[in-house]
Design an enzyme around this catalytic site. Sequence first.
Site, PDB file in Angstrom:
ATOM      1  N   CYS A 135     -25.294 -25.252 -16.362  1.00 53.80           N
ATOM      2  CA  CYS A 135     -26.657 -24.309 -16.411  1.00 53.80           C
ATOM      3  C   CYS A 135     -27.593 -24.952 -15.514  1.00 53.80           C
ATOM      4  O   CYS A 135     -28.555 -24.381 -14.993  1.00 53.80           O
ATOM      5  CB  CYS A 135     -26.933 -24.030 -17.876  1.00 53.80           C
ATOM      6  SG  CYS A 135     -25.622 -23.653 -18.697  1.00 53.80           S
ATOM      7  N   CYS A 177     -28.572 -18.168 -19.820  1.00 57.90           N
ATOM      8  CA  CYS A 177     -28.576 -18.516 -21.268  1.00 57.90           C
ATOM      9  C   CYS A 177     -29.613 -19.473 -21.809  1.00 57.90           C
ATOM     10  O   CYS A 177     -30.621 -20.046 -20.903  1.00 57.90           O
ATOM     11  CB  CYS A 177     -27.348 -19.434 -21.433  1.00 57.90           C
ATOM     12  SG  CYS A 177     -27.464 -21.090 -20.316  1.00 57.90           S
ATOM     13  N   CYS A 206     -20.720 -18.782 -14.608  1.00 55.16           N
ATOM     14  CA  CYS A 206     -20.856 -17.753 -15.637  1.00 55.16           C
ATOM     15  C   CYS A 206     -21.342 -16.547 -15.149  1.00 55.16           C
ATOM     16  O   CYS A 206     -21.597 -15.600 -15.844  1.00 55.16           O
ATOM     17  CB  CYS A 206     -21.850 -18.436 -16.736  1.00 55.16           C
ATOM     18  SG  CYS A 206     -23.342 -18.741 -15.918  1.00 55.16           S
ATOM     19  N   ASP A 243     -24.604 -16.081 -14.300  1.00 53.22           N
ATOM     20  CA  ASP A 243     -26.106 -16.071 -14.513  1.00 53.22           C
ATOM     21  C   ASP A 243     -26.822 -16.420 -13.181  1.00 53.22           C
ATOM     22  O   ASP A 243     -26.250 -16.928 -12.162  1.00 53.22           O
ATOM     23  CB  ASP A 243     -26.302 -16.755 -15.571  1.00 53.22           C
ATOM     24  CG  ASP A 243     -25.691 -16.553 -16.869  1.00 53.22           C
ATOM     25  OD1 ASP A 243     -25.607 -15.412 -17.026  1.00 53.22           O
ATOM     26  OD2 ASP A 243     -25.785 -17.333 -17.593  1.00 53.22           O
TER      27      ASP A 243
HETATM   28 FE1  FES Z   1     -24.899 -19.269 -17.319  1.00 55.62          FE
HETATM   29 FE2  FES Z   1     -25.838 -21.286 -18.801  1.00 55.62          FE
HETATM   30  S1  FES Z   1     -24.081 -20.139 -19.379  1.00 55.62           S
HETATM   31  S2  FES Z   1     -26.657 -20.676 -16.806  1.00 55.62           S
END
Ligand code: FES
Length: 122
Positions: A103, A59, A34, A36
């Site tokens: 995540c 998230c 993602c 992140d």
């Molecule tokens: Fe990226 Fe949860 S969607 S860490």
Amino acid sequence: MDYSEKVLDHFANPRNIGEISDADGVGTVGNPACGDMTTVYIRVKDGRITDIKFKTFGCAAAIATASMTTELALGKTLDEALAMSRNDVADALDGLPPVKMHCSNLAADALHAAIEEYLAKS
Ligand code: FES
């Protein structure tokens, strides 16, 4: 599957959020799924994690898992903390929806990276 009460609590009230300016170890990990990112900062004394903080661009599940990771790791020996897996963190949160399991990689991997950075320096 909805988020558990524990996930909602750690998302709304994250523990150990922030940074340690003169940390003994710092680990930053990005999630290829993602984009992140999470950073974990640790202070180490006599082979134990005596302080730990995190920052995340992630998230709700990333925030909750990072918060729980810091709670679980605080006071552990480095070996015990290195043995912590994303499943340990997810279990401590009473589970995550399957699509959000990726995540929980962020915090566990960032913790391991912080320990490895500390061990490489010392
Ligand atoms: Fe990226 Fe949860 S969607 S860490």
